[in-house]
Structures are given as C-alpha cells and as structure tokens.
Design a protein around this motif. Structure first.
Motif, PDB file in Angstrom:
ATOM      1  N   LYS A 209       0.823  -1.200   0.000  1.00 32.44           N
ATOM      2  CA  LYS A 209       0.000   0.000   0.000  1.00 32.44           C
ATOM      3  C   LYS A 209       0.861   1.254   0.000  1.00 32.44           C
ATOM      4  N   GLU A 210       1.912   1.240   0.793  1.00 36.98           N
ATOM      5  CA  GLU A 210       2.812   2.388   0.865  1.00 36.98           C
ATOM      6  C   GLU A 210       3.495   2.644  -0.471  1.00 36.98           C
ATOM      7  N   ALA A 211       4.040   1.574  -1.073  1.00 37.32           N
ATOM      8  CA  ALA A 211       4.725   1.726  -2.359  1.00 37.32           C
ATOM      9  C   ALA A 211       3.747   2.097  -3.465  1.00 37.32           C
ATOM     10  N   GLY A 212       2.555   1.489  -3.445  1.00 43.15           N
ATOM     11  CA  GLY A 212       1.573   1.764  -4.485  1.00 43.15           C
ATOM     12  C   GLY A 212       1.086   3.200  -4.490  1.00 43.15           C
ATOM     13  N   ALA A 213       1.107   3.842  -3.327  1.00 38.23           N
ATOM     14  CA  ALA A 213       0.647   5.223  -3.227  1.00 38.23           C
ATOM     15  C   ALA A 213       1.769   6.230  -3.420  1.00 38.23           C
ATOM     16  N   TYR A 214       2.973   5.743  -3.667  1.00 41.00           N
ATOM     17  CA  TYR A 214       4.150   6.622  -3.763  1.00 41.00           C
ATOM     18  C   TYR A 214       4.503   6.814  -5.235  1.00 41.00           C
ATOM     19  N   HIS A 216       6.783   8.373  -6.784  1.00 39.20           N
ATOM     20  CA  HIS A 216       8.189   8.278  -7.180  1.00 39.20           C
ATOM     21  C   HIS A 216       8.617   6.822  -7.400  1.00 39.20           C
ATOM     22  N   TYR A 217       7.977   5.904  -6.701  1.00 36.62           N
ATOM     23  CA  TYR A 217       8.230   4.482  -6.924  1.00 36.62           C
ATOM     24  C   TYR A 217       7.787   4.082  -8.322  1.00 36.62           C
ATOM     25  N   TRP A 218       6.659   4.617  -8.778  1.00 36.82           N
ATOM     26  CA  TRP A 218       6.150   4.255 -10.096  1.00 36.82           C
ATOM     27  C   TRP A 218       6.980   4.884 -11.210  1.00 36.82           C
ATOM     28  N   LEU A 219       7.639   6.007 -10.940  1.00 40.47           N
ATOM     29  CA  LEU A 219       8.588   6.550 -11.914  1.00 40.47           C
ATOM     30  C   LEU A 219       9.760   5.585 -12.093  1.00 40.47           C
ATOM     31  N   LEU A 220      10.184   4.975 -10.990  1.00 46.49           N
ATOM     32  CA  LEU A 220      11.253   3.984 -11.049  1.00 46.49           C
ATOM     33  C   LEU A 220      10.804   2.745 -11.816  1.00 46.49           C
ATOM     34  N   VAL A 221       9.569   2.324 -11.584  1.00 46.79           N
ATOM     35  CA  VAL A 221       8.993   1.181 -12.310  1.00 46.79           C
ATOM     36  C   VAL A 221       8.963   1.465 -13.810  1.00 46.79           C
ATOM     37  N   GLY A 343      11.077  -6.786  -6.838  1.00 49.91           N
ATOM     38  CA  GLY A 343      10.493  -7.749  -7.753  1.00 49.91           C
ATOM     39  C   GLY A 343       9.425  -7.129  -8.640  1.00 49.91           C
ATOM     40  N   ILE A 344       8.647  -6.196  -8.082  1.00 51.00           N
ATOM     41  CA  ILE A 344       7.627  -5.507  -8.881  1.00 51.00           C
ATOM     42  C   ILE A 344       8.291  -4.610  -9.923  1.00 51.00           C
ATOM     43  N   VAL A 345       9.357  -3.919  -9.497  1.00 51.65           N
ATOM     44  CA  VAL A 345      10.106  -3.095 -10.452  1.00 51.65           C
ATOM     45  C   VAL A 345      10.666  -3.972 -11.567  1.00 51.65           C
ATOM     46  N   PHE A 346      11.175  -5.135 -11.194  1.00 50.29           N
ATOM     47  CA  PHE A 346      11.763  -6.039 -12.185  1.00 50.29           C
ATOM     48  C   PHE A 346      10.699  -6.627 -13.106  1.00 50.29           C
ATOM     49  N   LEU A 347       9.489  -6.834 -12.585  1.00 48.21           N
ATOM     50  CA  LEU A 347       8.400  -7.293 -13.437  1.00 48.21           C
ATOM     51  C   LEU A 347       8.179  -6.306 -14.580  1.00 48.21           C
ATOM     52  N   HIS A 388      13.547  10.655 -14.357  1.00 45.55           N
ATOM     53  CA  HIS A 388      14.303  10.285 -13.162  1.00 45.55           C
ATOM     54  C   HIS A 388      14.787  11.508 -12.389  1.00 45.55           C
ATOM     55  N   VAL A 389      14.916  12.626 -13.057  1.00 45.17           N
ATOM     56  CA  VAL A 389      15.330  13.850 -12.367  1.00 45.17           C
ATOM     57  C   VAL A 389      14.315  14.232 -11.297  1.00 45.17           C
ATOM     58  N   PHE A 390      13.058  13.881 -11.511  1.00 50.34           N
ATOM     59  CA  PHE A 390      11.981  14.299 -10.608  1.00 50.34           C
ATOM     60  C   PHE A 390      11.710  13.288  -9.490  1.00 50.34           C
ATOM     61  N   ILE A 391      12.453  12.196  -9.439  1.00 52.20           N
ATOM     62  CA  ILE A 391      12.266  11.211  -8.370  1.00 52.20           C
ATOM     63  C   ILE A 391      12.799  11.753  -7.054  1.00 52.20           C
TER      64      ILE A 391
END
Length: 405
Positions: A209-214, A216-221, A343-347, A388-391
């Motif tokens: 839940k924490e990662a899904g709402a963040y 900047h994590y999805w920019l990395l994905v 693992g989600i990022v790698f997916l 990535h500059v905005f992460i």
C-alpha cells in the motif's frame, strides 16, 4: 547475524558465484535453439516461444519470489529455486513435444530463475554488508551475473558440441543444483538489518500500500520498463540487424561478447558511484547516454569499428541500472520488503523485454527494417532520463519520522 560481513568474504563470494550460474545458464539457452528445433522439426518458433514464456514467467513470479525471500529467508527461496531451475532443464532434456518444452524451458525455468537471481540475491547481499558498502555490493553482484555469461556459456557450448543437446541440458541441470551449495552462506544475510527501526511492524500489505501510493516508486517502475525494452531488443535482434547490414556472423558474436565484458566494468563503476552520488541522477545520466549512443549508432555510417564502439558503450551501460535502481528501492522503503518491491520493479523490466522483442519482430515484418524500433528506443530512453530527475530519492516519510524520533 549481528555483524555485517566484509565485501571480501565467503558469503559475498558465494552469492556472486550463485548469480554467475543463474545468469550464465539462462544465457546459454539460445544455443540450443537450432538443435532442439531440428530434432522436433517444428521450426524455431516453438522453442522461441518457450524462451519467451520463460522471460515473461520469470517477471511475473519475481515479486512472489521476492516476497517469499523477505518472509521465509533467502536460503529457503534459493534452494527451492535451484530445484525448479534444474527440473526445468531436466524436463527440457527429456521433452517429447511442444508442451513439454514450454513447461520445462518456460514455466519451470522461469520460476527457477526468479528465485535464484537478482531479485532475491541482491537484497540479501544488501542486508549482509555494512550500509556504506551496500551500493558497491549491489554492483558486484550485478557484475558477477555478467561474468557468468562470459564463463558459463562457453562451457555450455562445449557440452553441446561434445554430448549433444539432451545430455548437455542434463549436465547443465547438475550445474543448476550447484546453486544450492553456493546459497548456504545466504542464510546469515537475513538478519543484518531486520532489527532496525524502519523495519518493525510493517506487514506485506502495508508495504504494498505504501509503495503503491508513492508516485516516485512508479517513476522507477516506468524507467525499468524502458531498460528491459532496450536490452531485450538488442540481445535478440542485434545479430539479425547486423546481418541485414552485410556484416559476417563473427561481428555479431564479438559485439555481444564486448557487451558482456564491458558490462562487468559498468556494474562495478555503477555500484561504486551509487554509494557516493545521487542514485536518481546516476540513472538519469545512464539513460541519457543510452539515448545518445543509439542515436549516434543509427546516424553515423555503420562499420565494424562503429559496431564495436557501440558494443563497448552499451556494455558499460548495460546492467549499470541495476545497482542504483535496486539501491533506490531499499533507500526509499528499507530492506525488510526490498525483495518484493524490487520484484515488482523487475516485473516492469520483463514486460518491457517482452515488448522490445515482440515489437522488434512485428515492426521488422511490417516495415522491412528495425529503424523504427532503434529510434523509439532512443527517444524513450531520453524521456526516462528526464523523469528520473523528478524522483524523490529520500526515504519515505515513515522512515524519516522514525529516524528523527
């Protein structure tokens, strides 16, 4: 384990050998394409689909393998993964039809690769070393995988030429079981950071839940999707692309070898720099350089020299994204659920790989050229460099609050 281990230790060395076997064994499967296809008379599409399933299933099972590693420990996960990896090779060696090939080379090997590869072993390496050594350890593990491509593939080729494809796969299955031995020291890598404040109390559901709402994590994905798109496209289609341009097969072989060789140096440098400089900016520079390298490769008159120069630059940037990307996941959210979240990022990386391979073939058949895909790879790399500059690479608010409390 109460104390971190040194980089020059049995535990780190065994983890590197484990990754070398994981990477090298799967990298050798392409050499079995012709003999297996000739044996069954299917043409190459059937076994190619098995390997495509392998990559896709590897990506789909990676978050699960990471979560199991976070929950039950790296050792248990790798032991199960090594058995699945070996079983996949065994089933492929004894295949009697297309479905058996898909099960062995596709599903079983895909799960085995996910449970014994970067997504499981790199978080363990991050946990076992001191925080200031963590980034370099991630680079070292990434470099070890590339070294496996250089060292294991020739052995697999020798097995193939000496014993035939079926016996060679059985020998590789035994090599896969060796990963169980090299996994033993990883049992001590699960406790180094587990007691730190940011790890306490958070469940898997809360971490997701924490990662899904963040955002900047999805920019990395999203960035890792682009990485997978580029790497898989080049790996699969570069030999055919060079052949279309009139180069001999030896040029393609040397090109891929140079990528593998310089990838080792790129991973080590990236791991070292990830511990000293901003990880998001390092990723931004890597993607920008990829965009420039591809654009120059397509624009400059093509020659053997330009091909080799492109291979060297590409090798330096090849897996250089792994240490800062995996490091950012741990830096943002802590190490407790790093395996699952990476693992989600790698997916996303593997979905990008699937798209790169498929679009390369589809657009070539449609347009008669790979040019559209090359330029698309350059453009999306440039866009990824910008995002990535905005992460925000700081730890999430939960961890920052605990640190200041």
């Amino acid at each position: 384990m109460s104390q971190p281990v040194r980089l020059l230790s049995i535990a780190v060395a065994f983890a590197c050998v484990l990754l070398a076997l994981n990477f090298g064994l799967r990298s050798s499967m392409g050499f079995f394409m012709a003999p297996i296809s000739d044996e069954f008379g299917y043409g190459r599409e059937v076994f190619a689909f098995s390997l495509a399933l392998q990559n896709l299933w590897w990506g789909l099972s990676q978050p699960i393998a990471g979560a199991l590693s976070d929950r039950f420990g790296t050792l248990k996960t790798v032991l199960v993964g090594a058995v699945l990896y070996a079983l996949g090779l065994y089933v492929t060696a004894n295949a009697d039809g297309a479905m058996t090939l898909h099960i062995g080379s596709g599903f079983l090997m895909g799960m085995g690769i996910s449970a014994t590869g970067f997504g499981v072993v790199l978080p363990a390496m991050a946990r076992m070393v001191a925080p200031e050594k963590r980034a370099f350890a991630l680079g070292l593990g990434s470099a070890a995988g590339s070294a496996g491509q250089l060292l294991v593939v020739p052995v697999a080729q020798q097995f193939l030429s000496t014993y035939g494809w079926s016996s060679a796969l059985l020998l590789l299955a035994l090599c896969a079981l060796l990963m169980m031995l090299f996994a033993l020291p990883l049992n001590q890598g699960n406790g180094n950071s587990s007691g730190s404040n940011e790890q306490k109390g958070q469940t898997v559901k809360e971490a997701l839940k924490e990662a899904g709402a963040y955002s900047h994590y999805w920019l990395l994905v999203a960035g890792f999707f682009v990485c997978g798109f580029q790497l898989a496209f080049i790996t699969v289609h570069m030999p055919a692309f060079l052949s279309d341009k009139g180069f001999q097969p030896e040029v393609a072989v040397m090109c891929l070898a140079l990528i593998g060789l310089f990838n080792i140096f790129g991973c080590l440098l990236s791991g070292s720099w990830s511990g000293k400089y901003s990880k998001k900016m390092l990723l931004s520079y890597i993607y920008a350089l990829r965009a420039i390298a591809i654009a120059l490769f397509m624009w400059w008159p093509m020659s053997t020299t330009s091909v080799y120069l492109f291979a060297i630059v590409t090798g330096l940037l090849w897996l250089a994204t792994v240490p800062p990307t995996s490091g950012l996941v741990g830096q943002m959210f802590g190490l407790k659920h790093m395996g699952m979240l990476y693992g989600i990022v790698f997916l996303s990386h593997q979905v990008g790989s699937f798209c790169g391979v498929w679009m390369g073939g589809y657009l070539y058949d449609t347009t008669g050229s790979y040019d559209v895909v090359w330029w698309a790879a350059s453009i999306i790399a440039l866009a990824t460099a910008v995002i990535h500059v905005f992460i925000d690479e700081r730890p999430v608010a939960r961890i920052r609050d605990m640190i200041t409390a």
